[in-house]
Design an enzyme around this catalytic site. Structure first.
Site, PDB file in Angstrom:
ATOM      1  CB  ILE D  85      49.663  77.267  27.605  1.00 19.80           C
ATOM      2  CG1 ILE D  85      48.420  76.545  27.710  1.00 19.80           C
ATOM      3  CG2 ILE D  85      49.487  78.034  26.368  1.00 19.80           C
ATOM      4  CD1 ILE D  85      47.191  77.412  27.804  1.00 19.80           C
ATOM      5  N   GLY D 141      48.577  74.977  32.469  1.00 20.98           N
ATOM      6  CA  GLY D 141      47.861  73.947  31.716  1.00 20.98           C
ATOM      7  C   GLY D 141      47.962  72.470  32.429  1.00 20.98           C
ATOM      8  CG  ASP D 144      43.817  73.909  33.309  1.00 19.78           C
ATOM      9  OD1 ASP D 144      42.538  74.284  33.579  1.00 19.78           O
ATOM     10  OD2 ASP D 144      44.843  75.055  33.286  1.00 19.78           O
ATOM     11  CD  GLU D 164      45.807  78.462  33.893  1.00 23.94           C
ATOM     12  OE1 GLU D 164      46.150  78.433  35.128  1.00 23.94           O
ATOM     13  OE2 GLU D 164      45.746  77.595  33.280  1.00 23.94           O
ATOM     14  CG  ASP D 172      40.304  79.336  29.171  1.00 27.17           C
ATOM     15  OD1 ASP D 172      41.173  78.566  28.972  1.00 27.17           O
ATOM     16  OD2 ASP D 172      40.165  80.163  28.529  1.00 27.17           O
TER      17      ASP D 172
END
Lengths: 295, 295, 295, 295, 295, 295
Positions: D85, D141, D144, D164, D172
């Site tokens: 991110i 991310g 993810d 994270e 999330d």
């Protein structure tokens, strides 16, 4: 419509008993594509014996694939719909499992319970709609059974009893699983199942257990057959797909059920029945005037 | 209360047609924070054409995030609520998917069915409550649609018909998935879906499909808007959280739903609305006198 | 039957207050194997304070394993069944969680919500049937609570209100999760939860929330206790197994529930209660004349 | 095969940057029916900014319906696959939600989280297989994201970090949901997610996160494209139906998944591709020599 | 880091036995926010007796809410990790349930099994990560237990045995439910559970049961504590939210788990820990240098 | 042990072909309570024809209730384990469903797919463990089949191929549903299913598809039978209860599976086998020396 149905009912009245090879079930065809199955042990108040459990599976597995059957009416011969389980006949089965080891007795009992559950689950797995017509008493196993049918009708004198707690067991062939899903008041379901009190036709109607009450058995049978004719007259692809998806959605979330429905209809919408039916609808013809291929 | 609602209804009556950029939907604001959406193809008996399907998604996705909308009333213009799918308009779409390969035709059809399902699922995903007010006929796709709304009202002359089997298909945009969850009699659901018979207002009320019946459309519209005002007057955090959790619990077990609810409210209880509302309640003030921030 | 019940009710009337060590609950035994639990804060209109939440868990965990309790009647002392949450008492708990960090306040709130949910979930986890008898007002937390009971009865003057949106929150201790499962009209559920309007006894009956309405509290209490006696008179193996499996089937598919049922009954059918009950049934004896071992 | 792939790789190397209208993604077509998507913010170590999140959804929604795309390769430009991110760019979004009311800030944050989750869920909803090729760092991310792809490949110098917890949040946008389903050791998943330690290529291979490790990026890209060509050369009805059903079975029981599969294939088996493919197989021809209609 | 851990290990070695009020568990604090729980019945090879089952629940319920505990290490004192269930101690409980009625004996047994299951489920319900360190034998109940921990480590001389079939029962306190979810080869799971063969450290590592193997117990303990320190040093909001959501996603579909995650993080992202951690990360500081409020 | 197994293997080698009434399956009993089923169409490379599909169901339904069978070994005769579906034999069935209406062709195809799925699901429904021993090729339907067995073994020269996409269809008799659940790398599952590449013994072992690799078929058969003997020597109540609960937990959450397990074992723990086995264990006797009653 009703006239022919009533003729059919009269025709049925002359039926003398079970239809070979069955000994507890009488099978007839009161209208095109409609099969009438009558539980026929009137002298035993249609008590459910081991033969009945077995024959139900055989018959409904056959109806499930028989293209000449598009809708089924189920009823009971004689004074009452059914007195429930035939305790005398089944005592050996259930009350005295063989052997001495608890685990092995359990193993045998579980197999039998699963087999009895299957007797009524065939009503659901048969993709043709089953309309059940209840008169007089519907006790114990009778309630397990009718909750596995698609539409429930009864006469004004009908009554229903979840009898199992009275004989010392939790109902194990469907009532506790299906009754809460077919009527709208859980308080009533619990009351019936925990006290074994009788419920009469009016409460059966207002609670939604049955969708119609008829004054007597003859009128009810005519109504049941007329309703089955309505179902049998429509596209079997549409009607049976409807039953299958209604049952699917009972046991899955709305999102899952919509997904399954789309996957089902991506092919079923390509049926010729759609065009035939749509055309008939536009021409204001009755579905009964349309000829659908066998399914 | 009712007086202002009736004034609002009269105001609405003067609306001349769809609200640009929409061509099938008229949007108005009969009361503060209340949006009225009217299906407006009266000359076609509000038949659902492709434009309608698309506009519904656009509008409700917008309402979902519009802070000035806290409750929605949906109704139909003209003689009837809706005649259902506009077969003429949609024939190409559904009846004649392109290409020759069965699998590829299925692929295209599935995409379209999913898109049509989406049209009504937006009603659920929109966290603002949707009150639907039905007058006259509500046929086929109309039943799919109203089962995706939160509260159903109707006039005394309303009738409902799960029409799909009449045109040769299993209903695939929501009726088979949602109808059994919104009314309490599965026997009735099956009867309606398998025979396509009409159901009138009284049975709609006694079966729980609608929670109120009104003598005529004008009174119903006033009642619907008054009800929406009640919802719009309360904390949007509370109201929309209620809708979201009611839908969640429909598709999950009680234990799962309680867990989700606790996880939801661990933050939502920290809203200022709680203190404001509690204070108003203690002071016996109407919620309408409380000003809540936009959500 | 009714005579003895009425005697029991009169006996109860003389009860002077909570039963130590409880300060909000009065516990008595109006009939054999029947426990009567009375919410006893009449001067506070039975508002639910922190003591109540804690005592409910303690009491019902005890009843769950107490072999002398086979059925429970729950009612409220004084003018009304319950005014719902005692906002004054609980304000500190819920309205002012400690600390400054949002996440940590959430963490504390979640623990409290889960604990409050537990207060009513113990009603379900207790395998003995709970009959709840409602008179007068049943507000907010009261609705959360009664939906976790097995059978709901009320007086003609009873009314029910899902109050939570009025004070700015989504109901989080059971109403949104259980109410849609206990009554048959989702439109009504949504209307009640989203507008906080009152529902009176007649609609509670027609919607299925309660299964019986009584003219006044005294008659209701006699009826409730008589019903509990019916449950307590039957085999506890059968009755409690019925409750456990009814709840299981609420949260699982029919196929899963039948499987669980078979696995449950493979051993429970070996109980002596079955033979005792069956024999009594054949001899037309009342279940009350059979003596079952403690469970 | 490999020769042409390597030529394709060389061709791609000359690509100067993002493909309009995209500013973070470069799209090319290294082989027939194969789309190569390159994350192209090398100067920012492919940090995921708001533009990237939006463009991913736009692009993959387009690829999902583009008949010329039958398989996708995803990789990162520059030194590393992705640094995760872009905190700077997203700070306003996530760290400072507007308003003062906790509930309203939550409401806004939830919408954003759901939108970010959607960015990677489009990879799953796109029915064309996505092969992801990782070199260098794959952080936060990035993990993810790759767990939402179908096949994972990496270079010998690649490393992975569930970052994270290091910045104070629970992951999330997919890692906690998908990582345990794509590798076989839950102890490892927990260790990675709870300590944020780095995992290198060897452990990624032995744990099953990636199915192949390549010596360097050039060889990996050739291998990835060759693999995508294999997928693109086979019947799109078969390949995409395989992806859809593999994902379905991840989230449903075996019995449910078999049922869905049968309902899916009852139509898909009618494709002409089956006969074409079977014939080619019997003639020992490569699938690449068969021409399938567009899907 | 390691130095201090090793010092801690030495410190622990001097512990003389169980920590009152516990008699089977020794509790110490080898590092800040890290709790070390040692199973301490070395003279009985850490066989699980009734006291142990009870104390586990008490201790972990306490740790679950103790803000000074942010991570737990669990190990066994003496020669082996655990020999499994203490048959002698538990014989009365399990082998000789009271009474003569089969159903009533079942009822008692079920309560006990559920209570024993609870002993290990507390490990999951405790939101703090639990690292388990196994040396020597881990037999029967030991396997049930470690599969409920978050991270599994072992020494080179460790071995594991799903012993239950050897003593005539199906493992009923967790192994059959959790083992298939923590390792990646179902063939191996079945082989172990159906033959009771031993599995040694190498296979435990390659199959994913443990994520690290250490040469001896001392090194392992240092490693376990160092790992727990890493977890304890990070934001407890992030770490505990991660554990809770990892467990949630194990038992729900990806879509459901993403929804829950978003609902969880809509508030948890508002924690001050996020800003503190992000800032430390940008300044390349270790998380250990950040001070987080208690949770 | 091994000596007797090897003798058994030699004995089997003399078997001349299928065991009447079967024509594709040879059934023998290499050890007490162990049944060996050999797929015996070596001249067709054990291609799966319609006879095979039917005979599998008949045989395994028989073995499921045969008390003399407590464990099964499945292998293939001749050069390879199986070449997969016998396209020639099945072409009429699958490639040319009767009739012209798409919906009706789908209806017939769905029935056949469900029947074929059943062929392998009987392996799971049979409560006796099934050890499958693979040598040479295991292609297409062979992979569907072995993933429904409990333990998978192979020779060093074995290879596996999810062949279906090569012939234009998504695998529909189990591979897509079960393969991701039996191995730990989803990336590998997807790669295999989407590209149809071969996987050899080493990767089958490291990915967890098989739990052991043997140098050649003779050694493997001895190992397989020895493993089956281990299973057959233990309490059938324990072993079969283990299989049933392992499969249950695959398709349910941990909490649901623990509940089912407790309900299962509340009776099964009352078996005499428990005492017999426990005593033998304490006396360090082999389970093979204990005599268990038939189940």
């Amino acid at each position: 419509l009703w006239r022919s149905s009533q003729a059919a009912v009269r025709a049925m009245s002359s039926s003398g008993g079970p239809s070979p090879p069955y000994t507890t079930l009488a099978v007839s065809h009161p209208a095109e594509f409609v099969t009438h199955v009558e539980f026929h042990r009137p002298e035993k108040r249609n008590a459910m014996n081991r033969t009945f459990w077995r024959e139900m599976v055989e018959l409904f597995n056959e109806l499930a694939v028989n293209p000449d059957c598009r809708a089924v009416v189920f009823s009971g011969a004689g004074e009452v719909f059914t007195a429930g389980i035939d305790l005398m006949d089944m005592a050996n089965d259930v009350l005295q499992p063989g052997g001495k080891d608890t685990a092995r007795k359990c193993w045998q009992l579980r197999k039998k319970i699963v087999a009895y559950q299957e007797t009524f689950s065939v009503l659901e797995r048969c993709p043709k709609p089953v309309v059940v017509a209840v008169h007089g008493a519907c006790i114990g196993g009778g309630v397990d059974m009718i909750t596995a049918c698609d539409v429930r009708l009864c006469t004004q004198d009908a009554w229903f009893q979840v009898k199992e707690v009275d004989i010392g067991l939790a109902a194990d062939v469907g009532t506790l699983q299906r009754l809460p899903r077919v009527i709208g008041s859980r308080s009533l379901v619990n009351e019936l199942a925990l006290t074994a009190r009788k419920m009469y036709a009016d409460e059966a109607k207002s609670s939604g257990l049955v969708s119609r009450v008829f004054p007597d058995k003859e009128v009810m049978m005519a109504g049941a057959i007329a309703m089955a004719e309505e179902m049998a007259a429509r596209s079997p692809v549409a009607v049976q797909g409807t039953k299958i998806n209604l049952l699917y959605s009972r046991d899955h979330s709305v999102a899952e059920s919509l997904d399954y429905m789309a996957t089902w209809n991506m092919s079923m919408l390509q049926t010729d029945d759609l065009m035939k039916s749509a055309q008939a609808a536009m021409e204001k013809k009755s579905p009964k005037m349309v000829v659908f291929s066998k399914l």
